[in-house]
Design a protein around this motif. Structure first.
Motif, PDB file in Angstrom:
ATOM      1  N   THR A  53       8.692  20.771  14.823  1.00  0.00           N
ATOM      2  CA  THR A  53       9.217  21.502  13.670  1.00  0.00           C
ATOM      3  C   THR A  53       8.988  23.007  13.741  1.00  0.00           C
ATOM      4  N   GLU A  56       7.693  27.244  19.045  1.00  0.00           N
ATOM      5  CA  GLU A  56       8.698  28.191  19.542  1.00  0.00           C
ATOM      6  C   GLU A  56       8.497  28.418  21.030  1.00  0.00           C
ATOM      7  N   LYS A  74       8.792  15.996  21.300  1.00  0.00           N
ATOM      8  CA  LYS A  74      10.164  16.391  20.980  1.00  0.00           C
ATOM      9  C   LYS A  74      10.165  17.897  20.709  1.00  0.00           C
ATOM     10  N   SER A  76      11.317  21.551  19.246  1.00  0.00           N
ATOM     11  CA  SER A  76      11.922  22.037  18.006  1.00  0.00           C
ATOM     12  C   SER A  76      13.261  22.695  18.321  1.00  0.00           C
ATOM     13  N   LYS A  77      13.908  23.190  17.305  1.00  0.00           N
ATOM     14  CA  LYS A  77      15.168  23.923  17.473  1.00  0.00           C
ATOM     15  C   LYS A  77      14.914  25.416  17.643  1.00  0.00           C
ATOM     16  N   HIS A  78      13.650  25.788  17.861  1.00  0.00           N
ATOM     17  CA  HIS A  78      13.266  27.192  17.968  1.00  0.00           C
ATOM     18  C   HIS A  78      13.086  27.581  19.435  1.00  0.00           C
ATOM     19  N   ASP A  79      14.200  27.638  20.175  1.00  0.00           N
ATOM     20  CA  ASP A  79      14.205  28.043  21.574  1.00  0.00           C
ATOM     21  C   ASP A  79      13.234  27.205  22.402  1.00  0.00           C
ATOM     22  N   SER A  80      13.270  25.893  22.185  1.00  0.00           N
ATOM     23  CA  SER A  80      12.435  24.961  22.927  1.00  0.00           C
ATOM     24  C   SER A  80      13.329  23.916  23.575  1.00  0.00           C
ATOM     25  N   MET A  81      12.830  23.285  24.640  1.00  0.00           N
ATOM     26  CA  MET A  81      13.680  22.353  25.375  1.00  0.00           C
ATOM     27  C   MET A  81      12.850  21.319  26.133  1.00  0.00           C
TER      28      MET A  81
END
Length: 115
Positions: A53, A56, A74, A76-81
């Motif tokens: 959540t 970053e 998993k 986050s949607k904050h420049d993570s992969m």
């Protein structure tokens, strides 16, 4: 804080007739008695929740055959992969990724480094 729970000895009922040392497979069995503690799964669950959540610029590179990735973090949607290196195990590297994934991962690291 509630007391820590111990998972107790592991059960291998299907192997009962072939186990020579059944008591060896216990949590913390290799630690001295004064260092053995119960397991509190809240900590790792909190780390996973934070990473999914609020984390970053996080990159997770798992090996296709990595036994530790049964439950992966998993991103986050904050420049993570997250990536998976084919045929790799626990020591998976960016260099072992498929070409497109490798290019994406290397570009992210360079961007994070300000290059």
């Amino acid at each position: 804080m509630p007391p820590l729970n111990s998972a107790g000895p592991l059960k291998f009922k299907h192997l009962a007739d072939v186990r020579h040392y059944p008591d060896i497979y216990q949590p913390n069995s290799v630690l001295p008695a004064d260092m053995r503690l119960g397991h509190d799964g809240r900590t790792i669950k909190g780390v996973g929740r934070w990473g999914a959540t609020r984390g970053e610029r996080m990159m997770f590179v798992y090996g296709q055959n990595d036994p530790w990735s049964a439950e992966r973090f998993k991103p986050s949607k904050h420049d993570s992969m997250v990536f998976e290196a084919p045929g790799s195990n626990h020591g998976a590297l960016i260099s072992k990724l498929q070409p497109a994934d490798r290019a994406h991962a290397e570009a992210a690291v360079k961007r994070w480094a300000g290059q």
